[in-house]
Design an enzyme around this catalytic site. Structure first.
Site, PDB file in Angstrom:
ATOM      1  N   HIS A 208       0.857  -1.205   0.000  1.00 54.35           N
ATOM      2  CA  HIS A 208       0.000   0.000   0.000  1.00 54.35           C
ATOM      3  C   HIS A 208       0.893   1.256   0.000  1.00 54.35           C
ATOM      4  O   HIS A 208       0.666   2.196  -0.769  1.00 54.35           O
ATOM      5  CB  HIS A 208      -0.878  -0.018   1.264  1.00 54.35           C
ATOM      6  CG  HIS A 208      -1.771   1.165   1.435  1.00 54.35           C
ATOM      7  ND1 HIS A 208      -3.133   1.114   1.262  1.00 54.35           N
ATOM      8  CD2 HIS A 208      -1.502   2.454   1.777  1.00 54.35           C
ATOM      9  CE1 HIS A 208      -3.653   2.319   1.485  1.00 54.35           C
ATOM     10  NE2 HIS A 208      -2.685   3.147   1.807  1.00 54.35           N
ATOM     11  N   GLU A 212       1.503   3.788  -3.412  1.00 52.43           N
ATOM     12  CA  GLU A 212       1.158   5.217  -3.317  1.00 52.43           C
ATOM     13  C   GLU A 212       2.356   6.084  -3.679  1.00 52.43           C
ATOM     14  O   GLU A 212       2.255   7.025  -4.480  1.00 52.43           O
ATOM     15  CB  GLU A 212       0.695   5.523  -1.877  1.00 52.43           C
ATOM     16  CG  GLU A 212       0.413   6.977  -1.578  1.00 52.43           C
ATOM     17  CD  GLU A 212      -0.784   7.535  -2.358  1.00 52.43           C
ATOM     18  OE1 GLU A 212      -1.642   6.741  -2.793  1.00 52.43           O
ATOM     19  OE2 GLU A 212      -0.821   8.766  -2.565  1.00 52.43           O
ATOM     20  N   LYS A 215       3.182   5.903  -7.450  1.00 51.97           N
ATOM     21  CA  LYS A 215       2.217   6.668  -8.257  1.00 51.97           C
ATOM     22  C   LYS A 215       2.566   8.163  -8.207  1.00 51.97           C
ATOM     23  O   LYS A 215       2.626   8.844  -9.228  1.00 51.97           O
ATOM     24  CB  LYS A 215       0.790   6.484  -7.720  1.00 51.97           C
ATOM     25  CG  LYS A 215       0.113   5.196  -8.103  1.00 51.97           C
ATOM     26  CD  LYS A 215      -1.366   5.225  -7.739  1.00 51.97           C
ATOM     27  CE  LYS A 215      -1.584   5.319  -6.252  1.00 51.97           C
ATOM     28  NZ  LYS A 215      -3.018   5.303  -5.888  1.00 51.97           N
ATOM     29  N   ASN A 216       2.856   8.653  -6.995  1.00 50.71           N
ATOM     30  CA  ASN A 216       3.164  10.086  -6.856  1.00 50.71           C
ATOM     31  C   ASN A 216       4.468  10.452  -7.537  1.00 50.71           C
ATOM     32  O   ASN A 216       4.580  11.492  -8.185  1.00 50.71           O
ATOM     33  CB  ASN A 216       3.233  10.459  -5.366  1.00 50.71           C
ATOM     34  CG  ASN A 216       1.886  10.314  -4.679  1.00 50.71           C
ATOM     35  OD1 ASN A 216       0.846  10.246  -5.327  1.00 50.71           O
ATOM     36  ND2 ASN A 216       1.891  10.213  -3.360  1.00 50.71           N
TER      37      ASN A 216
HETATM   38  N1  LIG Z   1       4.695  10.872  -2.164  1.00 48.38           N
HETATM   39  C1  LIG Z   1       5.290  11.447  -2.958  1.00 48.38           C
HETATM   40  C2  LIG Z   1       5.997  12.200  -3.932  1.00 48.38           C
HETATM   41  C3  LIG Z   1       7.072  11.731  -4.645  1.00 48.38           C
HETATM   42  N2  LIG Z   1       7.491  12.724  -5.493  1.00 48.38           N
HETATM   43  C4  LIG Z   1       6.693  13.807  -5.330  1.00 48.38           C
HETATM   44  N3  LIG Z   1       6.748  14.987  -5.969  1.00 48.38           N
HETATM   45  C5  LIG Z   1       5.846  15.941  -5.653  1.00 48.38           C
HETATM   46  C6  LIG Z   1       4.876  15.730  -4.681  1.00 48.38           C
HETATM   47  C7  LIG Z   1       4.804  14.506  -4.006  1.00 48.38           C
HETATM   48  C8  LIG Z   1       5.734  13.525  -4.341  1.00 48.38           C
END
Ligand SMILES: N#Cc1c[nH]c2ncccc12
Length: 368
Positions: A208, A212, A215-216
């Site tokens: 999980h 996450e 993806k970010n």
């Molecule tokens: N979690 C996570 C992140 C990993 N890279 C990022 N860049 C801009 C904003 C958030 C993130």
């Protein structure tokens, strides 16, 4: 009524924090009767401890229809202990949106809500952990693998969970952006040199978190770098030390400022209306609680999650987990005078200077 009496009674007990090693030992050597004997009291203690704090929330939040539903759920939950509440997270998010759209919240209320929700959700993680362990070990819910004890893997291969999370995040990224960054993965086992990195862990929790963060990182990389030429790699380092299992995910996604970074973990700021299910919503877009909940999964067994960002360049996401199972004990909220005080405290008098609105940070105001 009787529920109020039960609440008072069970909230006087402190929740019993179990280590992942204790979960493992009990899953191997315990029996259903003693498990249920422990469960029926412990679930009530954990529920009552957090329910007492619900009543201390800002009255405006408690007045929202969704919050009433959640506390109503909890009353049912007290009576029907093992009843599941699959939509509590989303329902609570609705409550915050209703509150934000009604009167908004002041800083003290916002801090109280942040404090409460971290406790509320880690409490919920712990209750579902107890329920799932009992149902998988002693009930008729099948474990993910014959090696698992309940939802715990005694020899969780960290690399395979990382690869699994990356591949699934990549699938979503490719589907939306038609491209995705590569991953450069380094594994360093500093305890058993050269061996695969295994720890006692709940694979679904680690998955999980990693899903996450990937993806970010992918979304930031492609939004900052564009999709035309090859995006910069996402570098991942996994290190097993004698005390900590550390994972760092480094991207060149342009990073964020410290003020933006703080909001990523803030329930009030990051609560987004549920995404449209018509496919228009970017699949990697954070649906709100991804980061705060991922940090709670990391913290639940004494780990943690940090983002270190360099605005204009990129972000490192660092996860720490206990490498020694007897040290990985549950972190549980305890209803106490200090939690009551923090939830009910008024806005504090400033004990640090703050910028004058509309003035440059460094300009000295001759009137002061
Ligand atoms: N979690 C996570 C992140 C990993 N890279 C990022 N860049 C801009 C904003 C958030 C993130």
């Amino acid at each position: 009524g009787t529920v109020a009496k039960k609440l008072d009674h069970y909230s006087q007990f402190q929740p019993s924090s179990l280590s992942i090693q204790q979960y493992l030992d009990f899953g191997r050597n315990g029996n259903a009767a003693s498990s249920f004997e422990f469960l029926r009291k412990e679930l009530l203690v954990r529920l009552a401890n957090i329910m007492q704090e619900i009543s201390l929330l800002p009255p405006k939040l408690l007045a929202t229809p969704s919050s009433k539903m959640v506390s109503g759920c909890f009353n049912d939950q007290l009576q029907v202990i093992l009843k599941r509440h699959a939509h509590v997270v989303e329902t609570m998010a609705e409550g915050l949106i209703e509150l934000r759209e009604s009167d908004g919240v002041d800083i003290a209320a916002e801090r109280g809500i942040q404090y409460f929700l971290d406790r509320f959700y880690i409490n919920r993680i712990s209750i579902r952990m107890l329920q799932n362990q009992h149902l998988v070990v002693f009930g008729n819910v099948l474990p993910e693998s014959p090696r698992h004890v309940g939802c715990i893997d005694p020899a969780c291969d960290v690399e395979s969970v990382v690869l699994d999370a990356f591949e699934n995040a990549k699938f979503l990224c490719d589907r939306y952006y038609l491209t995705s960054p590569m991953m450069k993965l380094e594994m360093h086992n500093m305890v058993e040199k050269g061996s695969p990195i295994n720890i006692v862990a709940v694979p679904s929790h680690l998955y999980h978190i990693m899903f996450e963060l990937f993806k970010n990182a992918m979304r930031a990389t492609l939004e900052f770098h564009g999709v035309d030429d090859d995006p910069p790699d996402i570098k991942v380092y996994v290190v097993k030390g004698s005390e900590d299992l550390s994972i760092k995910i480094s991207d060149r996604g342009g990073g964020v400022s410290r003020t933006v970074l703080e909001r990523l973990f803030n329930y009030m700021y990051s609560t987004a209306p549920p995404p449209p299910r018509d496919g228009t919503q970017a699949p990697l877009a954070g649906y709100g609680y991804g980061l705060p909940l991922s940090r709670l999964y990391a913290r639940y067994f004494q780990g943690d999650l940090f983002l270190v960002s360099m605005e204009g360049y990129g972000t490192d996401a660092c996860i720490y987990m206990k490498a020694v199972p007897v040290e990985a004990s549950e972190v549980l909220p305890i209803y106490s005078t200090s939690s009551r005080r923090l939830l009910t405290q008024a806005a504090q008098v400033a004990d640090w200077s703050h910028p004058i609105p509309g003035q440059g940070q460094n300009s000295r105001d001759p009137r002061r």
